[in-house]
Structure formats: C-alpha cells, structure tokens
Design an enzyme around this catalytic site. Structure first.
Site, PDB file in Angstrom:
ATOM      1  N   SER A 109       0.803  -1.232   0.000  1.00  0.00           N
ATOM      2  CA  SER A 109       0.000   0.000   0.000  1.00  0.00           C
ATOM      3  C   SER A 109       0.832   1.275   0.000  1.00  0.00           C
ATOM      4  CB  SER A 109      -0.936   0.024   1.206  1.00  0.00           C
ATOM      5  OG  SER A 109      -2.010  -0.857   0.985  1.00  0.00           O
ATOM      6  N   TYR A 122      -2.390  -1.585 -10.838  1.00  0.00           N
ATOM      7  CA  TYR A 122      -2.472  -1.412  -9.386  1.00  0.00           C
ATOM      8  C   TYR A 122      -1.716  -2.517  -8.657  1.00  0.00           C
ATOM      9  CZ  TYR A 122      -4.471  -1.554  -4.687  1.00  0.00           C
ATOM     10  OH  TYR A 122      -4.629  -1.612  -3.320  1.00  0.00           O
ATOM     11  N   TYR A 154      -4.917   4.091   7.715  1.00  0.00           N
ATOM     12  CA  TYR A 154      -6.236   3.470   7.753  1.00  0.00           C
ATOM     13  C   TYR A 154      -7.115   4.021   8.874  1.00  0.00           C
ATOM     14  CZ  TYR A 154      -3.690   0.317   4.682  1.00  0.00           C
ATOM     15  OH  TYR A 154      -2.934  -0.199   3.687  1.00  0.00           O
TER      16      TYR A 154
END
Lengths: 314, 314, 314, 314
Positions: free
Chosen positions: C66, C190, C242
C-alpha cells in the site's frame, strides 16, 4: 373448521411450546417490567364472528408496550389522514433497532420503531396530555369491547425514570421539525400509551375487529375506517416484528405486532385476531414462546396468508 | 365473481390508467432494453381454476429481468433447501437500491436485490452454465405451461457488455465467500436468466401456479413445493418492489415482483396470478402504469390480502 | 543533533521494541506474503542532508504494497493535476476498512484506501500496462536514488490470483464512471505497483526526498513538485494509517504510510525520512513493531510535528 | 522573518480576501448569533516569543462556540487523563456532520463533534454547573493572559432555547452510558462554554501558548501539560474542521479549529498562534474569509507543516 377443532389445535400448540418456558429474557430496561412472573403464558383467539377462546393466564394484565404503536398509527390516520401522517413517517422496513435514531431523515422510516410511534403520538388530537391519553384509552376500550382496560401507573413511572433514549428521540424529532408541540408532553403521551394494561382476551378482541375490516364484532359498526385498517395491517405485515419482520412473515404469515411486555397480537384478515402473552423475549424484543405458538397455529389452522388453499371462513 | 365481471373490471383499470401512458422512463442502462415500443401495454390474469384473461399487447415478448429473481429463489430452495439458502441470503427488506453492495455483510440482505439473486443463481444445480440455464428455462416453461418461452440473445449480449456493476457484485460475493465457484460463470447464468423472454399471458400463468400453492393449473400436480411457495410469496410481499415494497403493499396488498423490462407479476393466494407489461418505469425501477392498474384492480376485484371481507374464491 | 546521537536513539528504539517481535500476524490474504521470515526487522533513516543510517535486516527486499498508494497519488497529481485527481478521489479520512466499497459515492473518499489507489492508478499516463508500470518503476528508482528496485513477480502472481475484492472494486469504479479505460488493465497496474520490491534503505531515501520538499538529496533537483509533496504529506497525515490515522497521529505525529508487506514509511518535513520493516501486523494492517519504534523515536528524537520545541534541523 | 515582514504579509492577506466579504451565511440556528455585523473582520497573530499583531475588528467580542471543544478536551485530559477520556471519545475523523448522532457507538468518534464535546464537558471536574463553568472561564482567562474574557448571557439564553438537537445528543449519550451525571447539567455546561466571549487578540494568545508547547508566553510556566498539547493539536489537525478537515489540512497545513460564531484558531507549532474572525460561514460551518486568509498566510509566511523548507523560528 369449528370452534372445537380450533380449540384442540390451540391447546396442542400451547403444549408443544412448553419446552420454551424458560427461554429468553424479560425486558430489563424498564425495571418495573421485571416484576412479572416470567413463566406466565396466556393466549386467546377471537373469530370475526365474535367468538373468543382463551387459555392459560388469560386474566393477567400486562402492559401493551409497543403494541400501542398500532393504536397510535390508527388514531393519527383517523385524526390527520394518510397524507399528513406519511409526510412524517415512511412505510418501509429497516434493519435498525427499534430504538435507533439512524433511520430518521426527512421523515421516520416507519411508524413501528420508537421514533415513528413518538411521531404518530404527536398526531393524536386533544387538549393537554391527560385529554389526549383519555382519547387513546377510550379507543382501546371500544376496540376491545371492554371497559376494564387500565393505566399501569407503576410501569409508566418506571419507564419515565429510565427513558433517556426515548427522550433523546423526542428532542431529535423536534430538532428535525418532524414533531411539533412540546417534546416532553409528546414523550409523556407515548409512554402512557405503552403503559396501558389489558389481558390476552381483550387484545385478541382488538385483533378480531381488525380482522373484520374494522367493524365491531358485536354490531358490525365501523369502528375503524376500512382504509386505515388496510394500511395498518399492511405495515404490521412488513414492519411489525422489528428487524425480523421478513423472517417472521415467512414463518407465521399474517400481520402481527409485538411488545416488550411479552404480548404479540396477530391478525388473520377475514378470519380472526389472536394474542399471546409470554414475557421472555428474544434478542429482537419478540416473545420467544409467543412466536413459536403462532407459527404452529399458522400451520395447523391454515392461517398463513400466502398459502391460499383454504380461504373460506373458519 | 364470474369471469365476465372480472373482465369488465380489468378493462376499466386499463382504461383508467391510459393517462399514464407517457409517464416514466424506459430503463437505459441495458441499451437493448430501449429498443421497445415504450407505450406498449399488456396485461393478463389467470385464476387458480386455470382460466386466463389477456388484454392489449398480450403477445409481445419482453425480457423477464428481475422477475427471474423469483425463479432463482425457487430453484435454489428446491436444490439446496432453506437452511443453506438462508445462510447466504437473508429475509429482510432494505432501503438500499437493487444494485447496491452495501447490504452485503455475512450474507446478502435478501434474495431480491441483485446481489441476492446472483447468490441464489449460484445455488442452481447443474453442470456448466449451458446446462444450468437449460434447467431454468425448462422450469419457466413448465410453470407457464408453454414451450414458447425463449432466450433473448440480443438482450443478453447487450447486458453482458454493460454489466460492470453486476460483475463487481459477483467478485465481491466471491471475496466474501458468499458464492463459491467461478464468478464469471455465475454472472453469466444470472444475466441469462434475466434475458428470458415471455409474454403477459405466460407470466400470469406462472402467477396462477404460485397462487394455487404451487400446484399445476391443469392437473393439480405439485410443481413447486408448498413451503417454497409460502417462503417465496412472503418475501415478494416484504421485499419484492425494492425500496417501495412497504408503500406498494399498502396500495396493492398482494405479493408482487417487478422487472426493469417493464413487467410486474402479482399473486393473490388462492385466487389468481396477474401480470402487467408497460416499459416506462418510476425512479425505483417499477412500471408506472403497471402499478396503477394493479392498485385499481386490487380495489375493484377486492384482492387486497389485508381486507378480508371477501375471502371466498372468485 | 548529530548522527551519532541519532544512531544511539534509533538503536535504543529497536532494542526497546524487541518484546514485540512475535506480536501480530503476517498478512495471509496474499499467500506469497506469508513466505517471509516473520521475525525480520529492519529500519533506516535518511536526513534531508542525504545521510542514511540503516539497521537490522536492511538488505531484505519486501513488496511495497500500500505504500505504492503514495506513488500512485504523486504520479496522478503530476500527470493530471489536482483538479482532475480530486474530482475522482476526495481528501477525507474514513472509518471504513481499506478494502471497503462503501466510501465510494460520486468519488472515492480518499486516495489511500484501495478504491482510491485503483483510481489514482487509472490516472497514470502511458500506453499499455507495461509502459505505464515502467514509468512507475522509473519514478521509484529515481526517488530512491537506486536502480536496484525490482518487480516481485511471485507476489504479483499470487495477488492476481486472489484479488477478487480489488477486481470487484475496479468494476464498481467503472460502473460509477470514476475510472475510465479497461478495468482489468487498471487492476493489473495497481497490483504491479503493489509488487514493487525494495529495502528499508531505499524506502527511507524516498522519505528523505519528500521531507526535503521534493528535492533530490544529491543535487537539489526538484524531483516532485512542491505542491504535490505538500498535498501528499498532508493526506498521509490525515489518512495514511487506515482507521487508526488519528490515533497514530497522536502517538507518532508525522505523515506516514503503511503497507501490508510490513513496511511503514514516515516523513518528518525538513528533517528526515524514516522506514521500518517488520511483517507482523495489527488488525488494521499496520506493522506492530514498526509503529512502536516510530512512536519511540518520535519522542526521543523530538520528531512530533505538533510539539514545536525543537524545530531546528538535526 | 521579522515582525514588520509578518505584518506586511498579514495585511496583504486581509486585503486579498476582501472580495469574500459578502460570501457565506451567518449561522442562524442560534438566533442571537445573527445579531452581529456580518461583514466584520478581525485577525491576530501571536508569536511564541509573546508578540501579538492584530488587525481590523480586533476589539469585537464574539462567542467562542465550537472552539470551546478544544478547551473541553484540554480540561478533560487534565482532569481525568487520556485513558479515561479516550474510553469515551475516539480519535478519528468522521464524514458526518458536527451535530450528528450517528458516529456514536461504544464511544463518540472524536471530541470535536458536538457529541464528543458534550462528553468531554462531562469530564470537567467541579461541584455544580456554576463551579465547573468558573473553572473553564478561569482556564480561558489564564491561557489568553487576560481577565477580560466574558460570559455572553444573551447568546447562552438564545442557544438554550433552541438547543433541541444538543439536548437529544445529551440524553442519547446518557442512554449509552457514555456520560454519567445529570444530562441537563452537562448540556448546560456545554452551552455555557460555547457562550464564552473574547476577541481575536485573546484567542490568538491562546494559540500562542499551544504553539509554545503549553508554556506561558510571559514566564514560560507550563500552563498545559505537553502531552495534552500534543494530543490536542494532533486532533485539531485531523478532525478540527469538520467534514473538510482533510481538505483544509492540504490548503492550510496547521492544526485549526473553527466555531460557528465565525472564529478560527490556528496553531503553528514552535512558531505562532493565529486567529481570524469573520462571521459568514460555508456549508460546513467554517468561516469563508477566515479560511482564505489562513490559506494565504500559510503560503506567504511559510507556515505549512508539511513543507519543511523553513523550519527555523520566525
């Protein structure tokens, strides 16, 4: 089907559900509600011909609790008409709990969560709270065909002391301009209505009137407008049993409404009203044993609306 | 009520709804769906005795679209039983749109949103997609009592090209382990089922079988298990018309399911199946004129389940 | 503070966090991610003057996962500018999980949940996927000052096989017209970006460039536009960790971004970049030991942005 | 940068924002708030060295409104410590409006929505409401270095009359056992705190203390615990500007808090506090012109925390 046969089926259902006698918990958030014999069980059935069968603890009076939401809706519809009422409350089921504030937007999602019933309570005409409540009491007495419907003051007092959530809802509705008038008075009326006390026989008679299209079981007089009955039963069918309304409809298959006092009222249009009382509740707030009995008689007495094999009268 | 009287009431309803002929929009998200005459109107009613009345554009075949969700549910229940099926899809109405992914948690909220119907499609037994789809087609032919039920390949191709949302749903269900097997195949079956073509007469016959407790209108043979019928009709009643299921239940009062192709099927248990076709939709995806006609005949033919004044057969 | 002192503090933090060596779980949803030594720990710090200190398993290459969201955002902003980018992704934190589809409405809530990073990936210019990925790889190599940044093909293959959720997201974004172009290609890019492999030293160098306002640590050349840096660091600060971004900001107090591969990159504007690698994660997907080390050095090296007592350079 | 230069930049920003003088609306839900000159504009900046520059309507006192949420948090943290406070309020931003009840679950999502600040108000020690409010007032006076901080009784009275939503929130928090004690008293304290009146110079001084790590600008005495300062500024940075906290952080880049009275307080750690007052608000409840001025001086005075080019003191 004759009354003797009906009686046999009801007795069988009561017996078959005895194993659930100790299942579930009595509502505890209103302290006074705990002061009941948790193992009580009563039931009654009233045909549209006006015959009533009653069993078990049929004389015990319990507080009507959320079943008053049906009365609030009927009176609001009679007092202000559907256009006004449905501009304030919607008609759709919700996955949220009965005491949630989330399903309140421009209007409350439906009249059978607390917020919806506080809203319909605000649409019951009358002067002060006392006068409005007396109208409600008179209505319940008329529908049940009995003057012996009472106000359970201890339940009312107990609930008023602990009703923070409902007070929160009332002020929220006020802030959204869904209710007008004094929030404290509307809350007061709502709680009084919940504290009406009657027994299974009386509640079953009210069910009978609704099953009879709103006409009196004694003299056929129209006690509730037919369109109001239609609307009310439809909403009981889709939203009457909280977050398990759909599941209940599959299992039982006729419009019903439960109250945390332990009662369930069911209406089989054209046939009968039925009522169970058993105070132990499941996690949704519905009576454990009541549901079981109603599911069984739906089967044995062929009351499920969705199976049309026997649509004649009893 | 005899057939002549029924015919008169249906004709009156069709006529009374003519002013809505231009109201609403044809579904545009599946390009092929726009290639219809937007002003078409057809309807049919089939009694449990097997008599069918049909009017208007009764021979035009349209794609069944979301009405296939009823078939998916019936077949999943027959193939795997309620315990398995309801471990994957729930039983409660939702305020979310038919193509939403939000009401998917441990399970899909109900079988009548797209995610729910993709899930029930995954529970239809068979070998490859071809074989499973042939089973579905055979079921629809059997229920409608007609072999002339077809596969609308242009509609299927058109939808497959634009079905990003449903593909997203299928992979989402896979990622949540709600569906097993190949996501693309399940999606393929789901879209094929939506692309089944039939006319109002055929769909009304299917309604008649459901109204008849799942028994054939010709020979009384049990075509669908009675408990499956009960479950299906109950869910149509509480969730069949998307976010306006509750409102529709008040106005029409019998289990129904709409499709964006423009059809609505309605079932009056013990009495009749009914079907309207009119491609212009309201914002929820329900046929504008269809709803109006069904509301009117519910009134004039006394079909509302919640008013039990006339519960005898027609 | 001189380098010797910094080195002492870093070593102390590494030691003080040893008790967490076995805490947390390695990400399992990408099978290949489990094929690492779970107890590895490495860290590096790069000052804006271009000095790098590295400790522990500093040579092990891990997948960036990420943290590639930071690169996607930077490249999308450089390729299309903020107006276009922020018409597709928003700027606000969300309580939903990184792989949720709920916070997607007109736009994706922010660029650091998966849906947001798939969207920014769709805004990276280039011909086919290969070409676009080569641009990303070149960017990462430039920022890290090292050609030895690699593509971890096994991680990529493993993730592509199990990426149902991200595929669902890609098609959902397509159905909402948030992404244009081919959903499968965008998903492919991605996942490739997530599979870039480097070590703590290289990632810490990238952090150093960001801490230096986007200027090369070697020659001062502007590698990233200053406004892009400002925007990126601000978003890392509010949404980078997050659902615990707020909590992390209190405890650590400088912009950071974590990846489920086990790395965390942190940027102290004007001072340094820092990177930890430790594959055991907490329930939010953030490295357990990494967070602990960063919280400690924030304190001991006075790196918390919100306490301005020492705002001079190291 | 010397004071003369700072003064020039501030004056330029004030001038450059004049075109927004008539943009936005004054808050109307508290009637008394409308009784202000809507076109007023004042601002002040206080360096950590204790120098204050003030411009425009610097002497007008306005009600602090939601900026009191910062004070509530500071006092709750000082009175009960972070463990207790963060067991009642969380640390994460929310997409819901400041007066929403939705982001209240086990705890309130953060201390800067109304529900969170009512909760922190409940954690301010003292005897009766009077006594607790006097502690708050004393704190604000100490931090602002001025005794001339007042209680705006008309604002208080006006808000108390119309505060249905906040009353709803208070009872909701009580029903969830998030607040203890008397809901009416806690609401009373919350509204009193919102009704504290001061001017930009005084508020900017408070900002200066926070920028100085909680130490007095006069004598360096620790007026607020350093960890409390760190926590408070971090939360202002991630949640201080309601649903546009992320966007604001990109544009301005230092911790800030707005109030519907029209003020914004900003803190640049280690450098300065700053305050604007301009009563016209955008749809989120943030001052239109205030935001513009703060964005400009962030640029011209190099105050953005995320660009570390100039991290020396002024």
């Amino acid at each position: 089907m004759d009354l003797v046969e009906i009686e046999q089926k009801l007795k069988a259902a009561v017996k078959d559900s005895e194993f659930l006698k100790k299942e579930g918990e009595v509502a505890s958030y209103i302290p006074e509600l705990e002061n009941v014999d948790k193992d009580n069980f009563g039931m009654a059935l009233t045909t549209v011909k006006g015959q009533t069968l009653a069993f078990g603890d049929e004389k015990i009076k319990f507080s009507i609790q959320s079943i008053s939401k049906v009365i609030n809706l009927i009176m609001a519809l009679e007092d202000f008409g559907p256009e006004k009422v449905f501009s304030k409350v919607g008609t759709e089921a919700t996955a949220y709990k009965f005491n949630s504030l989330i399903p309140i937007d421009e209007k409350v999602v439906n009249p059978f969560i607390n917020a919806g019933a506080i809203t319909t309570a605000s649409l019951i005409k009358g002067g002060d709270v006392e006068e409005r409540f007396n109208r409600v009491l008179a209505k319940v007495r008329e529908l049940s065909g009995s003057e012996d419907v009472i106000f359970l003051e201890e339940v009312y007092n107990s609930e008023m002391k602990t009703t923070d959530r409902n007070r929160s809802i009332a002020y929220y509705l006020k802030s959204k301009e869904i209710i007008e008038g004094d929030s404290e008075e509307i809350l007061d009326l709502y709680v009084r209505n919940c504290s009406i006390g009657l027994n299974v026989r009386q509640l079953s008679e009210i069910g009978g009137v609704l099953a009879n299209g709103g006409r009196s079981l004694k003299d056929g007089r129209q006690l509730i407008d037919k369109n109001v009955v239609k609307t009310t039963l439809s909403l009981m069918s889709t939203c009457g049993m909280y977050e398990e309304s759909g599941r209940y409809s599959i299992e039982v298959g006729f419009p019903s409404k439960s109250g945390v006092g332990g009662a369930i009222i069911g209406i089989v249009p054209g046939k009968c009203g039925v009522c169970t009382y058993s105070p132990r509740l499941d996690k949704f707030g519905n009576s454990v044993r009541g549901k079981k009995v109603l599911a069984e008689i739906s089967e044995t007495l062929n009351l499920n609306m969705f199976i049309g094999g026997n649509n004649g009268n009893f």
